[in-house]
Design an enzyme around this catalytic site. Sequence first.
Site, PDB file in Angstrom:
ATOM      1  N   LYS A 105      45.061  17.765  67.579  1.00 17.11           N
ATOM      2  CA  LYS A 105      46.362  17.670  66.901  1.00 17.11           C
ATOM      3  C   LYS A 105      47.449  17.545  67.967  1.00 17.11           C
ATOM      4  CE  LYS A 105      49.031  20.292  63.418  1.00 17.11           C
ATOM      5  NZ  LYS A 105      49.028  21.523  62.585  1.00 17.11           N
ATOM      6  N   SER A 123      49.837  20.603  57.844  1.00 21.25           N
ATOM      7  CA  SER A 123      50.304  19.636  58.804  1.00 21.25           C
ATOM      8  C   SER A 123      49.194  19.004  59.655  1.00 21.25           C
ATOM      9  CB  SER A 123      51.308  20.294  59.748  1.00 21.25           C
ATOM     10  OG  SER A 123      50.705  21.351  60.474  1.00 21.25           O
ATOM     11  N   SER A 176      47.941  25.105  57.345  1.00 19.46           N
ATOM     12  CA  SER A 176      47.928  23.746  57.909  1.00 19.46           C
ATOM     13  C   SER A 176      46.574  23.275  58.420  1.00 19.46           C
ATOM     14  CB  SER A 176      48.950  23.637  59.042  1.00 19.46           C
ATOM     15  OG  SER A 176      50.231  23.500  58.504  1.00 19.46           O
TER      16      SER A 176
END
Lengths: 108, 531
Positions: free
Chosen positions: B95, B171, B195
């Site tokens: 990420k 996210s 997330s």
Amino acid sequence: MPMSDAISEETFNHLVDLAALELNQAESRYLLTEMNKQIKAIHELQQIPLDEKIPPARHGVPFPSLICPPLREDQVDTYPQVEALLGEVPVAEERYIIVPDIPHMELE
Amino acid sequence: MALCDRSAYELAGLVHRREVTATEILDSALERINLVDGRPGRIDTSDVTPEDKQKIHAFITITSDLARTQAEAVDRKIATGEDPGELAGVPVSIKDIFCVGGTPSTAGSKILANFTSPYTATPVARLEDAGALILGKVNLDEFTYGSSNESSAFQPTPRNPWNTGHVPGGSSGGSAASVSSGESTLSLGTDTAGSIRQPAAFCGVVGLKPTYGRVSRYGLIAFASSLDCPGPVARTARDAAMMLKTIAGPDRHDSTAANVPVEDYLRSLEKEVKGRRIGLSPDYFRITFPDPTSGAFQQQLVPVEMDQAVRHVADVLTRLGAEIIEDVPMPNTRYGIPAYFVISRVEAASNLHRFDGVKYGYRTPERTDDLRRMYRRTRAEAFGLQPKLRILMGMYVSAAQYSEQYYMRALKVRSLIRQDFETIFDPEGKYRLDALLTPTTPTTAFQMEAVYGDSVLMQYADQLTVPANHAGVPGISFPAGFDAKGLPIGIQLLGFDFSEGVLLNLVHAFETETRLEPWRQDLPKVIRELV
């Protein structure tokens, strides 16, 4: 004490200034609307009876000394990649970071 | 089956047994990225085309040279009889909220679009040391602020591999989408309110939020420092166990990384389920949310399909000898989001003040002789709407005159949420649970643009995941079927502090017991279309 009412435009503009932001009209409209919607949602917390003895939790998991890592020795540890860090500075001159003039103002 | 569709456990085994090379695995992953990902996210992009809408767009940066160097190093070690590590040859995506030395680390924001990290985050360094291949950096909501991945400054944003008209969640949307579509075998995500677990649920993969402090946050660009947890996204519990074992543990660079020994999670998988006490709470089967128009709170039950999927998991675990405890009270669950609106905003505002155009990242090109104007122009031009919203909200609720009524109150509510978990997991208490079984999300993946812009409704997508962040306890989401539209349903298990081994054990047992169920044969649309 009751929670405050909606955020006024005046308070909002003051926050924008404190936050070192600038907003166009559309952004201001959107952000103020969303903030007031969030404030409404936050007001749900008001209905919870809170005993004075309830401690505020700044952390979920307790960190007793048993699992808390020991503090490091207080020793100077030179960062090995200073040039790489300086390479990320947007405006620099001879290893100095260049910024515009720092304004001076008289505090009231 | 392509190499990139195999599990991390299988791939590492194949490499160790010299049946395939790490380079062959890397080629397979890069080919999959080439076939399904489409153009990577960019700051200055043209409109999203019909062709874009069929692709995944998980990646912002593909580090194929780095991955190839790592693959060749693994292959050299194998050739010379050295140990290449437990994750030898396993492709991993990161990420883009983690710093990886020498690569752009953007946080999905224009303000860091030109930032190349000089150092590597601890969990990434541990993956590299274990022989993993770092494929690149995957997209996310800007600074992780969102639950759909649509707020990234890097467009096109990721899409759901099961139906590209739907969001992958957020996210960690790029993480979940890349793992689900076979681009990467594992991904490193972060979970502040759900997330990792919510996008894992939306994309039909496994997502584990570890106990707060289980995995170091060094090198993670901070959102809410008391809530952020790095953790694995994988396709199976076994792969998540391998990854967690690699990244967990104390770290001299992070004083909140707990000094707790790391369990051998792979061994934990094989433990007996018999005798485990699994709770079901009615408070996790109803959702409370404000009406988008009137703002009035309404309550409704989770969709029947979610309810049935949880019951199915409970039935399977019962068959394996677990005991299901019904009607477990978790009365403060509904306050998780309002408390989060306060706590996370205060911490986010504090963390975002460091972005000022001075030390790194974006600086306005406007020439000015006033430092404050430079700050304002830089932040105005380079922060998107969601960071701006969090800065302003965080400053408001922590202002001296409101702090007591908002911030202190939210922190006390956080204590109540923590107490809910302490009560049900107390080994001497009434419930004595090993885990709580719940739906992960109130809905399956919603359509692109259906919720984006409504910051309140979007936040309520995390209603069933955020209590674990407040309490710091671990949670795992795993696939348990599909809804009528063919979108994955994610189910969640929550445990007590540092009980990740128990959660992984239960999920592994469920996976093994249901491996022949018909829904297990379904593949994401983007993979089906390759055949």
